[in-house]
Design an enzyme around this catalytic site. Structure first.
Site, PDB file in Angstrom:
ATOM      1  CE  LYS A  13      17.572  31.862  48.645  1.00 41.78           C
ATOM      2  NZ  LYS A  13      16.987  30.692  47.506  1.00 41.78           N
ATOM      3  NE  ARG A  88      22.973  27.930  48.794  1.00 42.03           N
ATOM      4  CZ  ARG A  88      22.585  28.829  48.158  1.00 42.03           C
ATOM      5  NH1 ARG A  88      22.862  30.175  48.298  1.00 42.03           N
ATOM      6  NH2 ARG A  88      21.516  28.607  47.246  1.00 42.03           N
ATOM      7  NE  ARG A 127      16.322  31.985  38.335  1.00 43.50           N
ATOM      8  CZ  ARG A 127      16.646  31.776  39.665  1.00 43.50           C
ATOM      9  NH1 ARG A 127      16.283  32.870  40.533  1.00 43.50           N
ATOM     10  NH2 ARG A 127      17.176  30.609  39.793  1.00 43.50           N
ATOM     11  NE  ARG A 154      20.870  31.619  38.975  1.00 43.53           N
ATOM     12  CZ  ARG A 154      20.372  31.514  40.450  1.00 43.53           C
ATOM     13  NH1 ARG A 154      19.966  32.671  40.712  1.00 43.53           N
ATOM     14  NH2 ARG A 154      20.636  30.732  41.248  1.00 43.53           N
ATOM     15  NE  ARG A 165      20.117  26.314  41.848  1.00 43.72           N
ATOM     16  CZ  ARG A 165      19.291  26.913  41.017  1.00 43.72           C
ATOM     17  NH1 ARG A 165      19.081  26.578  39.842  1.00 43.72           N
ATOM     18  NH2 ARG A 165      18.746  28.090  41.607  1.00 43.72           N
TER      19      ARG A 165
END
Ligand code: AP5
Ligand code: MG
Length: 217
Positions: A13, A88, A127, A154, A165
């Site tokens: 996203k 969400r 990432r 992160r 998550r």
């Protein structure tokens, strides 16, 4: 043009929102980035949100709806926006419907980036993000293209946060897609392929065309 990017953690996203932001010159409204900025600034909201994000859970609907209401009233959103990370939950989706109606801003398209769980886990574990501007990068990227900053992992990409998550996404966020499918707004894009290939499909969907690997629902 008001666009919404929908997909699981790691589906791309933020990556595709960054492309759309450059392409259309409209702001990227990302609730995860907004929360991380609050955490970095040490605000009361940031202090409240930090353990929630670190555990891979969701911040309350009331807080998130208030945050989006304030953001969409800012002048830079007047000619459109790219929303990423909101709504969400179904209550957030209903609140956004009411807000958009009050603002006279119809939602143009919901882009669903569909990616298998194995690939999500692979992407999240590698990432990198820029702590200054929040842009995301693939593994082994040297520095941020925008400000040259050193990249970091992160906090919620650590293994212990990734599983919750994905679980909370399946439980609370998947029903949001049905909400928009019912309104005929969803373009589903097969998230396999290079970032550039996906970008081409996203642009085609936004421009209202049907592509061989994506379909407009
Ligand atoms: P948020 O920041 O929104 O995180 P997320 O939804 O979990 O999504 P990510 O940012 O992890 O993934 P992405 O889809 O943006 O993927 P990216 O482009 O980076 O939210 C964080 C937290 O904030 C939530 O967990 C929650 O606690 C809280 N929160 C936020 N909004 C909330 C709300 N509305 N309500 C309640 N709580 C809220 O890509 C991932 C990686 O893959 C990158 O390295 C990228 O380079 C790479 N990549 C991208 N595309 C490709 C491709 N095609 N091929 C190979 N690699 C690719
Ligand atoms: Mg993101």
């Amino acid at each position: 043009m008001n666009l919404l990017l929908y997909g699981a953690p790691g589906s791309g996203k933020g990556t595709q929102a960054n492309m759309l932001r450059k392409h259309f010159g409209i702001p990227h409204v990302a609730t995860g980035d907004m929360l991380r900025a609050e955490i970095q600034a040490g605000t009361p909201l940031g202090r409240q949100a930090q353990p929630i994000l670190a555990a891979g859970q969701y911040v309350s609907d009331d807080i998130m709806i208030g945050m989006i209401r304030n953001r969409l009233h800012q002048p830079d959103c007047a000619s459109g926006f790219i929303m990423d990370g909101f709504p969400r939950t179904v209550p957030q989706a209903k609140a956004l419907d009411s807000l958009m109606k009050a603002l006279g801003k119809p939602l143009g398209r919901v882009i669903y980036l569909k990616v298998e769980t194995d690939e999500l886990l692979r992407r999240l574990s590698g990432r990198l993000v820029c702590p200054l501007c929040q842009r995301t990068y693939p593994p082994a990227t040297a520095s941020c293209e925008a400000d040259g900053g050193a990249l970091v992992q992160r906090e919620d990409d650590k293994v212990e946060a990734v599983k919750p998550r994905i679980e909370i996404y399946l439980q609370k966020t998947v029903p949001v897609l049905d909400h928009y499918r019912g309104e005929g707004l969803v373009s589903e894009i097969d998230g396999r392929g290079t970032i550039e290939e996906i970008s081409r499909q996203v642009l085609a969907a936004v421009n209202g065309t049907v592509t061989p690997r994506g379909r407009t629902a």
